[in-house]
Design an enzyme around this catalytic site. Structure first.
Site, mmCIF file in Angstrom:
data_model
loop_
_atom_site.group_PDB
_atom_site.id
_atom_site.type_symbol
_atom_site.label_atom_id
_atom_site.label_comp_id
_atom_site.label_asym_id
_atom_site.label_seq_id
_atom_site.Cartn_x
_atom_site.Cartn_y
_atom_site.Cartn_z
ATOM 1 N N ASP A 130 0.943 -1.001 -0.171
ATOM 2 C CA ASP A 130 -0.082 0.073 0.299
ATOM 3 C C ASP A 130 0.770 1.555 0.225
ATOM 4 O OD1 ASP A 130 -1.726 -1.873 0.078
ATOM 5 O OD2 ASP A 130 -2.688 -0.946 2.167
ATOM 6 N N LYS A 164 -7.207 3.126 -2.605
ATOM 7 C CA LYS A 164 -7.342 3.138 -1.016
ATOM 8 C C LYS A 164 -7.570 4.898 -0.786
ATOM 9 C CE LYS A 164 -5.011 1.869 3.259
ATOM 10 N NZ LYS A 164 -3.744 1.351 3.720
ATOM 11 N N LYS A 178 -10.844 0.442 -1.283
ATOM 12 C CA LYS A 178 -10.668 -0.589 -0.070
ATOM 13 C C LYS A 178 -10.577 1.541 1.168
ATOM 14 C CE LYS A 178 -6.278 -1.454 3.300
ATOM 15 N NZ LYS A 178 -5.223 -2.511 3.515
#
EC number: 4.1.2.4
Length: 265
Positions: free
Chosen positions: A108, A173, A207
């Site tokens: 990430d 995300k 996400k």
């Protein structure tokens, strides 16, 4: 809707949400022991979480713990360019390569959102593309954190999402969980619509992270995904929750006692 029906529906959402969690600890005081405890929590009485998310240096410890407890299929995610989202491509790449060397299944990376806010729409593409190339070579999933709570404006959230997707992100995300405003339904709506409008729903996931703390919270995000992308899209390949305290609420909703952390991210 009767209370009984509502309860049954919430249970359904809770089961889905648990299987989509990236159970997270990203604290300055993390230790091997805390990460091992997180691995134990990821093997919950209601089923496994999709992944855990930890700092890179703890990956070997987590890998061993997951294997020893019989859940090697739980994926290990980690973070790079975190949480600051600086615009130094070389450093972001070096951190991403180091995370891969530690054995991460998923990375990430934080998008250089401040640069975008200052008008630079090129560096984000370069950073994500460079990190994606490293991840793709190792069969590692790349999630891109755009920090919606700092971007604030809808057009910037959409622009960052679009840049990340076009540069090769496997997921977009919302947040690091380290700023005052994290995942919101409003930012989720913009990001999922961007995935839909670019026609990349087969290959790009979403996400929400930070601030999703209860089964009811999780249900709202899943309802939104179902409405925008169709039921069945929000599986572990296309949807994750970045959270820590959410697990305790999900287990309580599903009728299990929980020793999971009920505070924090």
């Amino acid at each position: 809707m009767t209370d009984l029906t509502a309860c049954a529906h919430l249970n359904d959402y809770a089961k889905r949400a648990l299987s989509l969690m990236d159970l997270t600890t990203l604290n300055d005081d993390d230790t091997d022991e805390k990460v091992i405890a997180l691995c134990h929590q990821a093997k919950s009485p209601a089923g496994n979480t999709a992944a855990i998310c930890i700092y890179p240096r703890f990956i070997p410890v987590a890998r061993k713990a997951l294997r020893e407890q019989g859940t090697p299929e739980i994926r290990i995610a980690t973070v790079t360019n975190f949480p600051h989202g600086n615009d130094d491509v070389a450093i972001a790449l070096a951190e991403t390569r180091a995370a891969i060397a530690y054995g991460a299944d998923e990375v990430d990376v934080v998008f250089p959102y401040r640069a975008l806010m200052a008008g630079n729409d090129k560096i984000g593409f370069e950073l994500v593309k460079t990190c994606k190339e490293a991840c793709a070579a190792a069969n590692v999933l790349l999630k891109v954190i755009i920090e919606t709570g700092e971007l604030k404006q809808a057009h910037l959230i959409r622009q960052a999402s679009e840049i990340a997707i076009k540069a090769g992100a496997d997921f977009i995300k919302t947040s690091t969980g380290k700023v005052p405003v994290n995942a919101t339904l409003e930012s989720a709506d913009i990001m999922i619509r961007t995935i839909r409008e670019l026609g990349v729903g087969e290959t790009v996931g979403f996400k929400p992270a930070g601030g999703v703390r209860t089964a009811e919270d999780a249900a709202q995000f899943l309802q939104l995904a179902d409405q925008l992308m169709g039921e069945g899209w929000a599986d572990a390949r296309h949807f994750r929750f970045g959270a820590s305290s959410l697990l305790a609420s999900l287990l309580t909703t599903l009728g299990h006692q929980s020793n999971a952390n009920s505070s924090g991210y």
